[in-house]
Design a protein around this motif. Structure first.
Motif, PDB file in Angstrom:
ATOM      1  N   LEU A 173       0.875  -1.162   0.000  1.00 57.31           N
ATOM      2  CA  LEU A 173       0.000   0.000   0.000  1.00 57.31           C
ATOM      3  C   LEU A 173       0.909   1.207   0.000  1.00 57.31           C
ATOM      4  O   LEU A 173       1.721   1.374   0.889  1.00 57.31           O
ATOM      5  CB  LEU A 173      -0.842  -0.012   1.266  1.00 57.31           C
ATOM      6  CG  LEU A 173      -2.016   0.947   1.308  1.00 57.31           C
ATOM      7  CD1 LEU A 173      -3.061   0.564   0.293  1.00 57.31           C
ATOM      8  CD2 LEU A 173      -2.618   0.940   2.692  1.00 57.31           C
ATOM      9  N   SER A 174       0.793   2.056  -1.009  1.00 56.82           N
ATOM     10  CA  SER A 174       1.687   3.202  -1.088  1.00 56.82           C
ATOM     11  C   SER A 174       1.473   4.143   0.081  1.00 56.82           C
ATOM     12  O   SER A 174       0.352   4.513   0.393  1.00 56.82           O
ATOM     13  CB  SER A 174       1.456   3.955  -2.396  1.00 56.82           C
ATOM     14  OG  SER A 174       2.127   5.185  -2.366  1.00 56.82           O
ATOM     15  N   THR A 175       2.532   4.536   0.699  1.00 57.24           N
ATOM     16  CA  THR A 175       2.419   5.466   1.815  1.00 57.24           C
ATOM     17  C   THR A 175       2.230   6.893   1.337  1.00 57.24           C
ATOM     18  O   THR A 175       2.008   7.788   2.130  1.00 57.24           O
ATOM     19  CB  THR A 175       3.676   5.408   2.700  1.00 57.24           C
ATOM     20  OG1 THR A 175       4.817   5.741   1.904  1.00 57.24           O
ATOM     21  CG2 THR A 175       3.845   4.027   3.291  1.00 57.24           C
ATOM     22  N   ILE A 176       2.299   7.103   0.020  1.00 53.83           N
ATOM     23  CA  ILE A 176       2.103   8.449  -0.511  1.00 53.83           C
ATOM     24  C   ILE A 176       0.719   8.606  -1.113  1.00 53.83           C
ATOM     25  O   ILE A 176      -0.011   9.533  -0.806  1.00 53.83           O
ATOM     26  CB  ILE A 176       3.178   8.772  -1.565  1.00 53.83           C
ATOM     27  CG1 ILE A 176       4.551   8.804  -0.884  1.00 53.83           C
ATOM     28  CG2 ILE A 176       2.900  10.114  -2.243  1.00 53.83           C
ATOM     29  CD1 ILE A 176       5.690   9.064  -1.835  1.00 53.83           C
ATOM     30  N   PHE A 177       0.338   7.663  -1.998  1.00 56.79           N
ATOM     31  CA  PHE A 177      -0.942   7.771  -2.673  1.00 56.79           C
ATOM     32  C   PHE A 177      -1.986   6.782  -2.171  1.00 56.79           C
ATOM     33  O   PHE A 177      -3.105   6.786  -2.638  1.00 56.79           O
ATOM     34  CB  PHE A 177      -0.762   7.552  -4.186  1.00 56.79           C
ATOM     35  CG  PHE A 177      -0.036   8.670  -4.848  1.00 56.79           C
ATOM     36  CD1 PHE A 177      -0.683   9.839  -5.164  1.00 56.79           C
ATOM     37  CD2 PHE A 177       1.307   8.559  -5.150  1.00 56.79           C
ATOM     38  CE1 PHE A 177      -0.013  10.872  -5.775  1.00 56.79           C
ATOM     39  CE2 PHE A 177       1.983   9.592  -5.763  1.00 56.79           C
ATOM     40  CZ  PHE A 177       1.325  10.753  -6.078  1.00 56.79           C
ATOM     41  N   ARG A 192      14.976   3.906   2.984  1.00 54.21           N
ATOM     42  CA  ARG A 192      13.581   3.862   2.523  1.00 54.21           C
ATOM     43  C   ARG A 192      13.616   3.794   1.003  1.00 54.21           C
ATOM     44  O   ARG A 192      14.317   4.569   0.356  1.00 54.21           O
ATOM     45  CB  ARG A 192      12.822   5.101   2.980  1.00 54.21           C
ATOM     46  CG  ARG A 192      11.329   5.081   2.662  1.00 54.21           C
ATOM     47  CD  ARG A 192      10.667   6.314   3.259  1.00 54.21           C
ATOM     48  NE  ARG A 192       9.229   6.275   3.145  1.00 54.21           N
ATOM     49  CZ  ARG A 192       8.534   6.750   2.105  1.00 54.21           C
ATOM     50  NH1 ARG A 192       9.186   7.291   1.084  1.00 54.21           N
ATOM     51  NH2 ARG A 192       7.218   6.679   2.083  1.00 54.21           N
ATOM     52  N   VAL A 193      12.885   2.856   0.420  1.00 58.27           N
ATOM     53  CA  VAL A 193      12.875   2.639  -1.023  1.00 58.27           C
ATOM     54  C   VAL A 193      11.560   3.141  -1.597  1.00 58.27           C
ATOM     55  O   VAL A 193      10.488   2.761  -1.119  1.00 58.27           O
ATOM     56  CB  VAL A 193      13.057   1.144  -1.358  1.00 58.27           C
ATOM     57  CG1 VAL A 193      13.124   0.937  -2.863  1.00 58.27           C
ATOM     58  CG2 VAL A 193      14.303   0.572  -0.672  1.00 58.27           C
ATOM     59  N   GLU A 194      11.633   4.007  -2.613  1.00 58.78           N
ATOM     60  CA  GLU A 194      10.427   4.479  -3.309  1.00 58.78           C
ATOM     61  C   GLU A 194      10.440   3.963  -4.736  1.00 58.78           C
ATOM     62  O   GLU A 194      11.462   4.025  -5.422  1.00 58.78           O
ATOM     63  CB  GLU A 194      10.351   5.999  -3.289  1.00 58.78           C
ATOM     64  CG  GLU A 194      10.079   6.571  -1.908  1.00 58.78           C
ATOM     65  CD  GLU A 194       9.775   8.063  -1.948  1.00 58.78           C
ATOM     66  OE1 GLU A 194       9.835   8.647  -3.048  1.00 58.78           O
ATOM     67  OE2 GLU A 194       9.481   8.625  -0.881  1.00 58.78           O
ATOM     68  N   LEU A 195       9.270   3.458  -5.167  1.00 55.30           N
ATOM     69  CA  LEU A 195       9.148   2.832  -6.473  1.00 55.30           C
ATOM     70  C   LEU A 195       7.969   3.446  -7.219  1.00 55.30           C
ATOM     71  O   LEU A 195       6.856   3.497  -6.701  1.00 55.30           O
ATOM     72  CB  LEU A 195       8.954   1.323  -6.325  1.00 55.30           C
ATOM     73  CG  LEU A 195       9.967   0.626  -5.413  1.00 55.30           C
ATOM     74  CD1 LEU A 195       9.334   0.304  -4.061  1.00 55.30           C
ATOM     75  CD2 LEU A 195      10.508  -0.637  -6.055  1.00 55.30           C
ATOM     76  N   ALA A 223       4.969   3.472  -4.533  1.00 56.70           N
ATOM     77  CA  ALA A 223       4.986   2.462  -3.484  1.00 56.70           C
ATOM     78  C   ALA A 223       6.265   2.614  -2.677  1.00 56.70           C
ATOM     79  O   ALA A 223       7.252   3.178  -3.150  1.00 56.70           O
ATOM     80  CB  ALA A 223       4.912   1.070  -4.099  1.00 56.70           C
ATOM     81  N   SER A 224       6.245   2.100  -1.451  1.00 53.28           N
ATOM     82  CA  SER A 224       7.443   2.199  -0.622  1.00 53.28           C
ATOM     83  C   SER A 224       7.791   0.859   0.004  1.00 53.28           C
ATOM     84  O   SER A 224       6.918   0.050   0.307  1.00 53.28           O
ATOM     85  CB  SER A 224       7.255   3.252   0.470  1.00 53.28           C
ATOM     86  OG  SER A 224       6.298   2.839   1.415  1.00 53.28           O
ATOM     87  N   CYS A 225       9.090   0.646   0.159  1.00 54.26           N
ATOM     88  CA  CYS A 225       9.636  -0.528   0.826  1.00 54.26           C
ATOM     89  C   CYS A 225      10.771  -0.057   1.730  1.00 54.26           C
ATOM     90  O   CYS A 225      11.002   1.147   1.870  1.00 54.26           O
ATOM     91  CB  CYS A 225      10.165  -1.533  -0.198  1.00 54.26           C
ATOM     92  SG  CYS A 225       8.892  -2.481  -1.076  1.00 54.26           S
ATOM     93  N   ALA A 269       5.839  -6.743  11.657  1.00 51.69           N
ATOM     94  CA  ALA A 269       6.119  -5.931  10.482  1.00 51.69           C
ATOM     95  C   ALA A 269       4.792  -5.573   9.828  1.00 51.69           C
ATOM     96  O   ALA A 269       3.754  -6.166  10.118  1.00 51.69           O
ATOM     97  CB  ALA A 269       7.003  -6.701   9.503  1.00 51.69           C
ATOM     98  N   ASN A 270       4.835  -4.595   8.927  1.00 52.29           N
ATOM     99  CA  ASN A 270       3.612  -4.100   8.327  1.00 52.29           C
ATOM    100  C   ASN A 270       3.906  -3.618   6.910  1.00 52.29           C
ATOM    101  O   ASN A 270       5.053  -3.682   6.458  1.00 52.29           O
ATOM    102  CB  ASN A 270       3.053  -2.969   9.202  1.00 52.29           C
ATOM    103  CG  ASN A 270       1.554  -2.809   9.088  1.00 52.29           C
ATOM    104  OD1 ASN A 270       0.958  -3.237   8.114  1.00 52.29           O
ATOM    105  ND2 ASN A 270       0.948  -2.190  10.079  1.00 52.29           N
ATOM    106  N   ARG A 271       2.906  -3.139   6.176  1.00 54.76           N
ATOM    107  CA  ARG A 271       3.114  -2.658   4.816  1.00 54.76           C
ATOM    108  C   ARG A 271       4.135  -1.532   4.779  1.00 54.76           C
ATOM    109  O   ARG A 271       4.079  -0.607   5.572  1.00 54.76           O
ATOM    110  CB  ARG A 271       1.801  -2.189   4.193  1.00 54.76           C
ATOM    111  CG  ARG A 271       1.022  -3.314   3.534  1.00 54.76           C
ATOM    112  CD  ARG A 271      -0.352  -2.864   3.121  1.00 54.76           C
ATOM    113  NE  ARG A 271      -1.239  -2.770   4.275  1.00 54.76           N
ATOM    114  CZ  ARG A 271      -2.536  -2.534   4.185  1.00 54.76           C
ATOM    115  NH1 ARG A 271      -3.088  -2.342   3.017  1.00 54.76           N
ATOM    116  NH2 ARG A 271      -3.264  -2.468   5.272  1.00 54.76           N
ATOM    117  N   GLY A 272       5.037  -1.592   3.835  1.00 54.92           N
ATOM    118  CA  GLY A 272       6.116  -0.631   3.755  1.00 54.92           C
ATOM    119  C   GLY A 272       7.387  -1.134   4.409  1.00 54.92           C
ATOM    120  O   GLY A 272       8.470  -0.635   4.149  1.00 54.92           O
TER     121      GLY A 272
END
Length: 279
Positions: free
Chosen positions: A33-37, A68-71, A78-80, A224-227
């Motif tokens: 789940l994208s932490t931005i959108f 922090r990884v942004e894709l 999306a973020s990882c 752990a959780n999304r992201g």
């Protein structure tokens, strides 16, 4: 939209950890789940790893190698999470860079995320998933990101042996901080790196583990959780902090405890070293 399959009833032991006779449940695997959108990147199968739930802020000096990884995907950003293992190489989860057979149009990693004075971002030149990555089985869910330029940050040492059952491990990430078992929970992304501690348990405790490429960790109240996908699982091996795993996914309810699935760094070590050019 991702599809949540009604979970099956699981046999349980007295301490809340699933027994080896537990039925396998359908998975909902880790694209984020994208932490931005707040866009859902659909996945084929096990529940993804929002930021750490019920964790605490990590010491930034101890985690200078965490990123922090942004894709960039068509649905949004999306973020990882990832870990620096060489001056120009980050390890993360394969599902972060391969979503339903697609690759992101751009990837960037941020060091010291949330620390305004020291935060900086570097683009990724090449992203390489483990060749045998299989999202349906959550197999070999690990990838390397090669940065556009080298950095001078410290790196995390790779573990060559797995954490034994019963060992305490640390999980860290930049994802959402809500309860991953609550589908209505808002994704409140962590402003800084968050960590928590879990216990390594037998593989049979996680019904969705299908082979030695993964291991299972447990906690009654933190996860752990999304992201957090792609983030570090750290084990203190004779006093040395080593990267023993990469966060992949979490088991879905009706589990009353939190069961996390992580890619095994020792299992993938030869590929990581050969691909990253490490000795």
């Amino acid at each position: 939209m991702r599809t949540r399959i009604p979970p099956q009833t699981m046999a349980r032991t007295g301490d809340g950890i699933p027994s080896s006779s537990a039925r396998r449940r359908r998975r909902l695997v880790a694209p984020l789940l994208s932490t931005i959108f707040a866009a859902v990147l659909a996945a084929a199968s096990a529940a993804p790893a929002h930021a750490v739930y019920n964790g605490s802020r990590a010491d930034s000096d101890e985690y200078a190698w965490a990123v922090r990884v942004e894709l960039a995907y068509p649905e949004g950003i999306a973020s990882c999470t990832g870990s620096l293992i060489a001056e120009d190489t980050v390890v993360t989860a394969a599902h972060c860079i391969r979503n339903n057979g697609r690759s992101p149009s751009a990837i960037a990693v941020t060091f010291h995320y949330g620390q305004k004075r020291s935060e900086y971002t570097i683009g990724v030149a090449t992203a390489v998933p483990m060749p045998h990555y299989d999202p349906a089985r959550i197999k070999d869910d690990i990838a390397l990101l090669f940065l556009e330029s080298a950095v001078s940050e410290p790196t995390i040492e790779l573990a060559s042996t797995p954490a034994p059952v019963g060992a305490e491990v640390t999980v860290a990430g930049y994802g959402c901080t809500g309860d991953p078992f609550n589908p209505a929970a808002q994704c409140d992304p962590a402003p800084r790196l968050v960590e928590t501690r879990l216990t390594a348990v037998p593989a049979e405790a996680c019904p969705d583990i299908a082979g030695p490429w993964q291991f299972c960790t447990y906690s009654p109240d933190t996860s752990a959780n999304r992201g957090d996908s792609g983030g570090p699982v750290i084990w203190s091996d004779h006093g040395d902090q080593k990267l023993v795993g990469v966060t992949n996914a979490i088991e879905l309810p009706p589990a009353t405890a939190y069961l996390n699935l992580s890619a095994s760094v020792p299992y993938e070590l030869d590929w990581i070293r050969a691909t990253a050019g490490l000795r």
